[in-house]
Design a protein around this motif. Structure first.
Motif, PDB file in Angstrom:
ATOM      1  N   PHE A  51       0.729  -0.804  -0.419  1.00 49.34           N
ATOM      2  CA  PHE A  51      -0.194  -0.381   0.083  1.00 49.34           C
ATOM      3  C   PHE A  51       0.612   1.164  -0.116  1.00 49.34           C
ATOM      4  CE2 PHE A  51      -2.767  -3.228   1.022  1.00 49.34           C
ATOM      5  CZ  PHE A  51      -4.201  -2.797   1.007  1.00 49.34           C
ATOM      6  N   VAL A  52       0.609   2.190  -0.834  1.00 49.50           N
ATOM      7  CA  VAL A  52       0.708   4.050  -0.701  1.00 49.50           C
ATOM      8  C   VAL A  52      -0.230   4.276   0.086  1.00 49.50           C
ATOM      9  CG1 VAL A  52       2.205   3.367  -3.291  1.00 49.50           C
ATOM     10  CG2 VAL A  52      -0.122   4.464  -2.938  1.00 49.50           C
ATOM     11  N   ASP A  53       0.789   5.072   0.639  1.00 42.76           N
ATOM     12  CA  ASP A  53      -0.015   6.360   1.483  1.00 42.76           C
ATOM     13  C   ASP A  53      -0.196   8.077   0.687  1.00 42.76           C
ATOM     14  OD1 ASP A  53      -0.470   5.149   4.489  1.00 42.76           O
ATOM     15  OD2 ASP A  53       1.123   4.371   3.753  1.00 42.76           O
ATOM     16  N   LEU A  54      -0.879   8.570   0.533  1.00 41.46           N
ATOM     17  CA  LEU A  54      -1.674   9.944   0.720  1.00 41.46           C
ATOM     18  C   LEU A  54      -2.585  10.339   1.613  1.00 41.46           C
ATOM     19  CD1 LEU A  54      -2.284   8.468  -3.470  1.00 41.46           C
ATOM     20  CD2 LEU A  54      -0.932   8.714  -2.968  1.00 41.46           C
ATOM     21  N   TYR A  55      -1.253  11.842   1.464  1.00 41.31           N
ATOM     22  CA  TYR A  55      -1.660  12.720   2.065  1.00 41.31           C
ATOM     23  C   TYR A  55      -2.902  13.911   1.470  1.00 41.31           C
ATOM     24  CZ  TYR A  55       0.207  10.096   5.398  1.00 41.31           C
ATOM     25  OH  TYR A  55       0.888   8.024   6.624  1.00 41.31           O
ATOM     26  N   ALA A  56      -4.172  14.067   2.039  1.00 38.98           N
ATOM     27  CA  ALA A  56      -5.019  15.039   1.334  1.00 38.98           C
ATOM     28  C   ALA A  56      -4.939  16.562   2.546  1.00 38.98           C
ATOM     29  CB  ALA A  56      -6.075  14.886   0.906  1.00 38.98           C
ATOM     30  N   TYR A  57      -4.604  17.223   2.408  1.00 38.92           N
ATOM     31  CA  TYR A  57      -4.547  18.625   3.025  1.00 38.92           C
ATOM     32  C   TYR A  57      -4.845  19.962   2.393  1.00 38.92           C
ATOM     33  CZ  TYR A  57      -1.799  14.755   6.745  1.00 38.92           C
ATOM     34  OH  TYR A  57      -1.422  14.214   7.308  1.00 38.92           O
ATOM     35  N   GLY A  58      -5.302  20.251   3.072  1.00 39.53           N
ATOM     36  CA  GLY A  58      -6.037  21.924   2.456  1.00 39.53           C
ATOM     37  C   GLY A  58      -5.488  22.353   1.805  1.00 39.53           C
ATOM     38  N   ASP A  59      -4.414  22.591   2.561  1.00 34.51           N
ATOM     39  CA  ASP A  59      -3.615  23.956   2.222  1.00 34.51           C
ATOM     40  C   ASP A  59      -2.222  23.263   1.293  1.00 34.51           C
ATOM     41  OD1 ASP A  59      -2.071  22.032   4.592  1.00 34.51           O
ATOM     42  OD2 ASP A  59      -1.832  23.315   5.426  1.00 34.51           O
ATOM     43  N   LEU A  60      -2.414  22.101   0.996  1.00 37.84           N
ATOM     44  CA  LEU A  60      -1.536  21.919  -0.213  1.00 37.84           C
ATOM     45  C   LEU A  60      -2.120  21.735  -1.631  1.00 37.84           C
ATOM     46  CD1 LEU A  60       0.058  19.316   1.885  1.00 37.84           C
ATOM     47  CD2 LEU A  60       1.565  20.789   1.710  1.00 37.84           C
ATOM     48  N   PHE A  61      -3.408  21.480  -1.205  1.00 40.00           N
ATOM     49  CA  PHE A  61      -3.898  21.260  -2.853  1.00 40.00           C
ATOM     50  C   PHE A  61      -3.722  22.983  -3.813  1.00 40.00           C
ATOM     51  CE2 PHE A  61      -7.600  19.329  -0.789  1.00 40.00           C
ATOM     52  CZ  PHE A  61      -7.030  17.673  -0.811  1.00 40.00           C
ATOM     53  N   PRO A  62      -3.215  22.348  -5.299  1.00 41.95           N
ATOM     54  CA  PRO A  62      -4.130  21.194  -6.115  1.00 41.95           C
ATOM     55  C   PRO A  62      -3.352  20.007  -5.361  1.00 41.95           C
ATOM     56  CG  PRO A  62      -2.548  22.512  -7.124  1.00 41.95           C
ATOM     57  CD  PRO A  62      -2.393  23.144  -5.485  1.00 41.95           C
ATOM     58  N   GLY A  63      -1.656  19.764  -4.568  1.00 38.36           N
ATOM     59  CA  GLY A  63      -1.159  18.760  -4.833  1.00 38.36           C
ATOM     60  C   GLY A  63      -1.628  17.777  -3.530  1.00 38.36           C
ATOM     61  N   PHE A  64      -0.767  16.753  -2.302  1.00 36.95           N
ATOM     62  CA  PHE A  64      -0.663  16.848  -2.087  1.00 36.95           C
ATOM     63  C   PHE A  64       0.171  15.451  -1.576  1.00 36.95           C
ATOM     64  CE2 PHE A  64      -1.357  14.199  -5.734  1.00 36.95           C
ATOM     65  CZ  PHE A  64      -0.167  12.758  -5.279  1.00 36.95           C
TER      66      PHE A  64
ATOM     67  N   ASN B 254       1.668  24.474  -4.657  1.00 35.40           N
ATOM     68  CA  ASN B 254       2.332  25.927  -5.032  1.00 35.40           C
ATOM     69  C   ASN B 254       3.613  26.575  -4.122  1.00 35.40           C
ATOM     70  OD1 ASN B 254       0.296  26.193  -7.165  1.00 35.40           O
ATOM     71  ND2 ASN B 254      -1.282  26.104  -5.644  1.00 35.40           N
ATOM     72  N   TYR B 255       4.053  25.598  -3.406  1.00 39.98           N
ATOM     73  CA  TYR B 255       4.651  26.375  -2.269  1.00 39.98           C
ATOM     74  C   TYR B 255       6.207  25.917  -3.482  1.00 39.98           C
ATOM     75  CZ  TYR B 255       1.645  26.385   1.478  1.00 39.98           C
ATOM     76  OH  TYR B 255       0.250  26.277   2.069  1.00 39.98           O
ATOM     77  N   ASP B 256       7.532  27.453  -2.649  1.00 35.33           N
ATOM     78  CA  ASP B 256       8.065  26.748  -3.085  1.00 35.33           C
ATOM     79  C   ASP B 256       9.358  25.598  -2.164  1.00 35.33           C
ATOM     80  OD1 ASP B 256       9.509  28.048  -0.775  1.00 35.33           O
ATOM     81  OD2 ASP B 256       9.942  30.061  -1.259  1.00 35.33           O
ATOM     82  N   TYR B 257      10.206  25.319  -3.081  1.00 35.88           N
ATOM     83  CA  TYR B 257      10.883  24.679  -2.170  1.00 35.88           C
ATOM     84  C   TYR B 257      11.469  24.274  -0.586  1.00 35.88           C
ATOM     85  CZ  TYR B 257      11.543  23.335  -7.068  1.00 35.88           C
ATOM     86  OH  TYR B 257      12.416  22.967  -8.372  1.00 35.88           O
ATOM     87  N   LYS B 258      11.950  25.868   0.039  1.00 40.90           N
ATOM     88  CA  LYS B 258      12.287  25.779   1.400  1.00 40.90           C
ATOM     89  C   LYS B 258      10.962  25.221   1.710  1.00 40.90           C
ATOM     90  CE  LYS B 258      13.087  29.755   4.560  1.00 40.90           C
ATOM     91  NZ  LYS B 258      13.720  30.859   4.763  1.00 40.90           N
ATOM     92  N   ARG B 259       9.595  26.242   1.743  1.00 35.28           N
ATOM     93  CA  ARG B 259       8.587  25.607   2.501  1.00 35.28           C
ATOM     94  C   ARG B 259       8.240  24.054   2.257  1.00 35.28           C
ATOM     95  NH1 ARG B 259       5.775  25.535   6.748  1.00 35.28           N
ATOM     96  NH2 ARG B 259       3.299  24.898   6.501  1.00 35.28           N
ATOM     97  N   GLN B 260       7.922  23.563   1.436  1.00 36.12           N
ATOM     98  CA  GLN B 260       8.078  21.806   1.294  1.00 36.12           C
ATOM     99  C   GLN B 260       8.841  21.012   2.059  1.00 36.12           C
ATOM    100  OE1 GLN B 260       7.976  20.984  -3.307  1.00 36.12           O
ATOM    101  NE2 GLN B 260       6.043  21.699  -3.839  1.00 36.12           N
ATOM    102  N   ASN B 261      10.334  21.458   2.129  1.00 36.43           N
ATOM    103  CA  ASN B 261      11.018  21.148   3.219  1.00 36.43           C
ATOM    104  C   ASN B 261      10.381  20.835   4.211  1.00 36.43           C
ATOM    105  OD1 ASN B 261      12.533  20.197   0.227  1.00 36.43           O
ATOM    106  ND2 ASN B 261      14.313  21.298   1.001  1.00 36.43           N
ATOM    107  N   GLU B 262       9.685  22.190   4.793  1.00 36.04           N
ATOM    108  CA  GLU B 262       9.398  22.097   6.474  1.00 36.04           C
ATOM    109  C   GLU B 262       8.460  22.046   6.333  1.00 36.04           C
ATOM    110  OE1 GLU B 262      10.879  27.171   6.108  1.00 36.04           O
ATOM    111  OE2 GLU B 262       8.315  26.771   6.337  1.00 36.04           O
TER     112      GLU B 262
END
Length: 413
Positions: A183-196, A214-222
């Motif tokens: 199984f893979v796990d997919l996490y749908a969080y409101g502040d990440l859309f359109p991604g996950f 839509n976030y930049d790399y620095k925010r994505q790492n956080e």
């Protein structure tokens, strides 16, 4: 006119190398150019692909690291399990796959220039200029193919406007065995859309954990750091490697060919809107592009007319040689992409509370069984149509969203 090659392909990733191999089998003189010194590095892919890929493009079993048959879907406070009896997706060694496909092309007579940065493309005369450690070189080809990724110089040359999402991924090692390898796990969080966020099991102790948004790399790492600290079920873990890349956003207004040039794969934003995956689509597009290129090269008019000095009739002939590629691609994928964009728009309207409500309703109406039966990671329209037929789209979300949903699903066809 004198040409060095029949076809020059810029970009020796999996799509470019596969197209090169397919054309070489037709005794076409092909050249591959790539800026990388070592094909496949750095890794820029989650490495999960529909098992149907093996019906289109063959590669050794040892490149398959794991197989999965389902997914755990997560909102902030709920979890939904969907699966089928048989394996549905393959977890692949993406670096090794790229290298296998490249080497296969070379072994079948394709010429290549590695460590070579393309600096200009002339789609009228078929010229490609590139620079490597030796010097700057210009070659001429009857056809130029851009398989050169989200920042494609070929796509830009033929007038396209490209947009993309940032994507980040960690390779994470845990100190205990994963008992849910299938199984893979997919996490749908409101502040990440359109991604996950995705969590992909490579083996019993290794995961690929990443996201696009839509976030930049620095925010994505956080965000990934926070996920590992608060939502990852393993306490003892180690981040082995970090990767980043770009996921193109499909634009139906962009053209796939002009004059002597065409684009394919990420360069043509041939990417699923909902998940950002593109390997299976790209491999299907290879067959379409191959057919168009072979027909073009076999056309007496295409080879004899100089575009620079062409008559009006000559220009029409030249454009007709390649336009079947765009027609075939749109006939195969444009409706599917349309459904996926609607799913994406729907998700972007939802908060975390909305998503929790959505998951509760899915369980209440036993829609998880419907997802398990009709769900397909690539042809998602089949499931969407089933939801629409059963009147589920408008009933699964809070009433406050019904007006927005009606605009997306009932009036925006």
């Amino acid at each position: 006119m004198s040409f060095d090659y029949d076809v020059t392909i810029i970009g020796a990733g999996p799509i470019g190398s596969t197209l090169a191999y397919e054309l070489a089998k037709e005794d076409i003189n092909v050249c591959l150019i790539d800026k990388k010194k070592v094909i496949g590095l750095p890794l820029q892919c989650a490495g999960i692909i529909n098992k149907r890929v093996l019906d289109i493009n063959q590669f050794p079993d040892e490149l398959i690291l794991n197989k999965v048959k389902g997914a755990f879907l997560h909102s902030k406070n709920h979890e939904l399990s969907v699966s089928k009896e048989e394996d549905q997706a393959l977890i692949i060694d993406r670096v090794a796959l790229d290298q296998f496909l490249y080497n296969r092309a070379i072994e079948n007579g394709v010429h290549s220039y590695l460590s070579s940065k393309v600096v200009s493309v002339d789609d009228v005369e078929g010229k490609v200029s590139f620079q490597n450690e030796s010097a700057e070189k210009t070659i001429k080809s009857r056809i130029i193919v851009g398989a050169d990724g989200p920042l494609s110089i070929v796509s830009s040359t033929i007038g396209n406007d490209s947009k993309f999402y940032c994507a980040s991924q960690y390779l994470v090692k845990v100190n205990e065995d994963n008992d849910q390898m299938s199984f893979v796990d997919l996490y749908a969080y409101g502040d990440l859309f359109p991604g996950f966020i995705w969590q992909i099991p490579v083996n019993k102790n290794i995961f690929r954990i990443g996201l696009f948004s839509n976030y930049d790399y620095k925010r994505q790492n956080e965000i990934l750091d926070d996920f590992l600290e608060n939502d990852f079920k393993y306490e003892n873990y180690e981040v082995i490697e970090k990767y980043k890349g770009k996921i193109p956003i499909y634009n139906k207004e962009n053209r796939l060919f002009k004059n002597r040039a065409l684009i394919i794969g990420d360069a043509a934003s041939q990417i699923k809107p909902t998940t950002g995956g593109g390997l299976l689509i790209g491999f299907e597009a290879v067959g379409m592009a191959k057919k168009a290129i072979v027909n073009a090269l076999n056309s007496k008019d295409f080879n004899s007319i100089s575009i620079e000095k062409e008559t009006h009739d000559g220009k029409e002939i030249l454009q007709d040689c390649l336009k079947s590629y765009q027609k075939d691609f749109e006939e195969r994928f444009i409706k599917e992409f349309s459904y996926q964009f609607k799913v994406q728009k729907t998700l972007c309207t939802l908060s975390d509370d909305d998503l929790d409500y959505f998951f509760e309703k899915l369980k209440e109406k036993e829609a998880d069984k419907l997802i398990s039966e009709y769900g397909d990671m690539d042809n998602q329209s089949t499931l969407v149509k089933e939801f629409l037929k059963r009147g589920l789209v408008l009933s699964l979300l809070p009433a406050i969203h019904k007006k927005e949903l009606a605009k997306i699903w009932l009036y925006n066809t």
